[in-house]
Design an enzyme around this catalytic site. Structure first.
Site, PDB file in Angstrom:
ATOM      1  N   LYS A 175      29.076  22.403   9.347  1.00 45.46           N
ATOM      2  CA  LYS A 175      30.004  23.389   8.786  1.00 45.46           C
ATOM      3  C   LYS A 175      31.096  23.645   9.828  1.00 45.46           C
ATOM      4  CE  LYS A 175      30.530  27.993   9.036  1.00 45.46           C
ATOM      5  NZ  LYS A 175      31.968  28.108   8.886  1.00 45.46           N
ATOM      6  N   GLY A 228      30.331  28.997  19.349  1.00 40.95           N
ATOM      7  CA  GLY A 228      31.199  30.026  18.787  1.00 40.95           C
ATOM      8  C   GLY A 228      30.990  31.343  19.505  1.00 40.95           C
ATOM      9  N   SER A 229      31.213  32.426  18.775  1.00 39.15           N
ATOM     10  CA  SER A 229      31.208  33.742  19.420  1.00 39.15           C
ATOM     11  C   SER A 229      29.782  34.206  19.749  1.00 39.15           C
ATOM     12  CB  SER A 229      31.870  34.767  18.506  1.00 39.15           C
ATOM     13  OG  SER A 229      31.002  35.059  17.436  1.00 39.15           O
ATOM     14  N   GLY A 233      26.363  33.939  17.562  1.00 42.07           N
ATOM     15  CA  GLY A 233      25.255  33.238  18.224  1.00 42.07           C
ATOM     16  C   GLY A 233      23.987  34.078  18.205  1.00 42.07           C
ATOM     17  N   GLU A 250      26.074  27.765  22.308  1.00 44.83           N
ATOM     18  CA  GLU A 250      27.084  27.649  23.365  1.00 44.83           C
ATOM     19  C   GLU A 250      28.140  28.695  23.016  1.00 44.83           C
ATOM     20  OE1 GLU A 250      28.064  26.338  26.111  1.00 44.83           O
ATOM     21  OE2 GLU A 250      30.123  26.890  25.706  1.00 44.83           O
ATOM     22  N   CYS A 284      36.357  28.151  25.745  1.00 48.57           N
ATOM     23  CA  CYS A 284      35.288  28.939  26.375  1.00 48.57           C
ATOM     24  C   CYS A 284      35.325  28.728  27.872  1.00 48.57           C
ATOM     25  CB  CYS A 284      33.896  28.643  25.849  1.00 48.57           C
ATOM     26  SG  CYS A 284      33.724  27.358  24.719  1.00 48.57           S
ATOM     27  N   GLU A 385      35.235  38.742  27.035  1.00 52.72           N
ATOM     28  CA  GLU A 385      35.985  37.525  26.709  1.00 52.72           C
ATOM     29  C   GLU A 385      37.127  37.880  25.752  1.00 52.72           C
ATOM     30  OE1 GLU A 385      34.140  34.388  24.317  1.00 52.72           O
ATOM     31  OE2 GLU A 385      34.895  32.951  25.791  1.00 52.72           O
TER      32      GLU A 385
HETATM   33  C1  UN1 Z   1      35.376  24.795  24.891  1.00 50.28           C
HETATM   34  O1  UN1 Z   1      36.195  25.503  25.427  1.00 50.28           O
HETATM   35  O2  UN1 Z   1      34.682  25.246  23.968  1.00 50.28           O
HETATM   36  O3  UN1 Z   1      36.062  21.486  29.596  1.00 50.28           O
HETATM   37  C2  UN1 Z   1      35.184  23.369  25.219  1.00 50.28           C
HETATM   38  C3  UN1 Z   1      36.926  21.693  28.754  1.00 50.28           C
HETATM   39  C4  UN1 Z   1      36.934  20.869  27.499  1.00 50.28           C
HETATM   40  C5  UN1 Z   1      35.973  21.416  26.513  1.00 50.28           C
HETATM   41  C6  UN1 Z   1      36.086  22.882  26.295  1.00 50.28           C
HETATM   42  N1  UN1 Z   1      36.629  19.503  27.813  1.00 50.28           N
HETATM   43  O4  UN1 Z   1      37.769  22.569  28.911  1.00 50.28           O
END
Ligand code: UN1
Length: 494
Positions: A175, A228-229, A233, A250, A284, A385
């Protein structure tokens, strides 16, 4: 009239049971509808999971090198279509073309890497304590995988999940985030073209509550892989725990760069700007705190300010653009709220802090690249964040204090230090409580052949990418072969 895109279930493109759709908008120009996508529900999830479950029997018995050949073809197709995939991604996600090309490249890298894994999937062979007995462990598929993916890396993150899932013999239902379904449709089409058998990969579009949750809860889903958030999560983890399933999460980050007084300041400023404002801060791994030794604070702040003010915002398709829009209006409001909070907390706004309303930005969800100085490490803007182009500058006395500030966070994804001193670099590696640490480089830019993920509230202990991804996507089977011809009893003395 905008084009209507369908779900992909059991090798067919099908409308959702309810027949409703939602619009996919261009965040650089919110008046532009890029397509209509299926607003799916539990009924569509049911069909997709049923197809994935049925496809399991054949796919898990397909030799892994053969599965790898299909992934190899996916990689080739991604390479061939890189430019159009990147353009579609910029249109629906907003980040600049150079970055969407990079996002597709990450999918290419993952697919080639995963294809090769088809000839490894290594287990162990170890000696037995008994004569005439052979011991080994082999990797088995987990079953049906549900992948729930975010909008900030619409190609890379699905590839982190689908490639290891499929090479290991699992089947999948994915999804995508509702802001970026087109990129996923594009990828699924390539899997189809590469010859993936029907049912092995299924895609259902729609919202978290009406698709994501039924998917996570479905009794035939064995593993949920979510990026995601933190809030979502947490919700998913509760549903998975109830169903006794595997799940990998993650989630957020509050990543920091430490700038020591011996650092190459130009290099550090370049890294901080790239980490904070690349992808409009919506990674992230984005750098949202820069922790600077007092001795160089003034000089480094000036460097950052000059560079921040020279960034050009606009449509990511325009090669002159450095920073694209935020993904949607509600994210823009969230970033605005955090800037208000920062001001109220007493941080000093150096630049930005407001919507971008210049002519080229007037129809999109643009926000000005923002710098706050005099930030206290406990302020909310230094703890929560924001997921936008906001960088907080925090002063520190030395390495020890800097490490304390970095670690004083509920998250632990990425960190970085700029220093010329090897002792400081290794002390940082040892002491920073994050899943990833960079030396003399920004907090972003992870490569797919290594584990990706974080400590503390960033995840639940799993890693994506690299060989480490197989830990969650496979089940160990331990095998003992006794060829002695007699009953041998382990641990028992005769
Ligand atoms: C993310 O921000 O969810 O290391 C992934 C990085 C990228 C992947 C980021 N290769 O910034």
């Amino acid at each position: 009239m905008a084009k209507v895109y369908k779900n992909y279930i059991d090798g067919k493109w099908v409308a959702s049971a309810g027949g409703e759709t939602f619009d996919n908008l261009n965040p650089a120009n919110c008046k532009q509808v890029l397509g209509r996508f299926q607003k799916s529900s539990g009924e569509d999830v049911e069909r997709a999971v049923t197809a994935a479950f049925a496809a399991q029997a054949r796919w898990r018995k397909t030799p892994a090198p053969k599965r790898g050949e299909i992934l190899y073809r996916v990689a080739e197709l991604l390479v061939k279509n890189k430019e159009s995939l990147a353009r579609d991604m910029t249109r629906e996600m907003g980040k600049v073309l150079k970055e969407t090309r990079g996002d597709v490249q990450e999918g290419v890298d993952m697919a080639y890497y995963g294809a090769g894994e088809g000839r490894r999937l290594a287990g162990e062979t170890v000696p037995s304590e008994l004569p005439g007995k052979f011991c080994m462990s082999v990797r088995m598929p987990v079953g049906v995988v549900a992948a729930i993916t975010p909008w900030n890396f619409p190609n890379a993150i699905p590839s982190w999940k689908l490639v290891p899932a499929l090479i290991a013999g699992n089947t999948a239902v994915i999804k995508p985030a509702s802001d970026t379904p087109l990129s996923l449709v594009n990828i699924v089409q390539l899997f189809e073209k590469a010859g993936l058998p029907p049912g092995v990969l299924n895609m259902v579009t729609g919202s978290g509550p009406s698709v994501g949750i039924p998917l996570a809860e479905h009794p035939r889903v064995n593993l949920v892989s979510f990026t995601g958030s933190t809030d979502t999560g947490a919700e998913i983890s509760q549903r998975c725990a109830k169903g006794m399933k595997r799940y990998s999460l993650e989630m957020g980050g509050k990543n920091a760069i430490i700038v020591m007084d011996d650092a190459n300041l130009d290099l550090a400023a370049e890294g901080a700007i790239w980490g904070a404002f690349g992808t409009t801060g919506q990674r992230c791994t984005a750098c949202s705190r820069v922790i600077v030794a007092k001795k160089v604070l003034k000089k480094f702040t000036d460097l950052l300010l000059r560079r921040t003010q020279s960034l050009r915002c606009g449509d990511g398709l325009d090669p002159k653009t450095d920073v694209g829009p935020l993904i949607n209006e509600s994210q823009r409001q969230k970033v605005q709220r955090y800037c208000e909070i920062g001001r109220q907390e007493g941080a000093r706004l150096l630049t930005g802090g407001a919507y971008h309303t210049a002519r080229e930005c007037k129809d999109g969800s643009f926000f000005q690249p923002t710098l706050f100085a005099d930030v206290d490490p406990r302020m909310r803007i230094a703890q929560e964040e924001i997921f936008g182009p906001v960088l907080s500058i925090i002063a520190c006395g030395g390495l020890e204090e800097a490490v304390e500030i970095v670690n004083d966070s509920k998250f632990g994804l990425s960190s970085a230090i700029y220093t010329q001193d090897v002792n400081r670099a290794f002390t940082a590696i040892e002491s920073l409580d994050t899943g990833i640490t960079y030396i003399n480089s920004s907090t972003i830019g992870a490569e797919i052949q290594l584990p990706f993920g974080g400590t503390k509230g960033t995840g639940n202990g799993h890693r994506e990418a690299g060989a480490a991804a197989l830990e969650i996507f496979t089940e160990w089977k331990t095998v003992y072969v006794d060829y002695s011809g007699k009953l041998q009893k382990a641990q028992i003395e005769d």
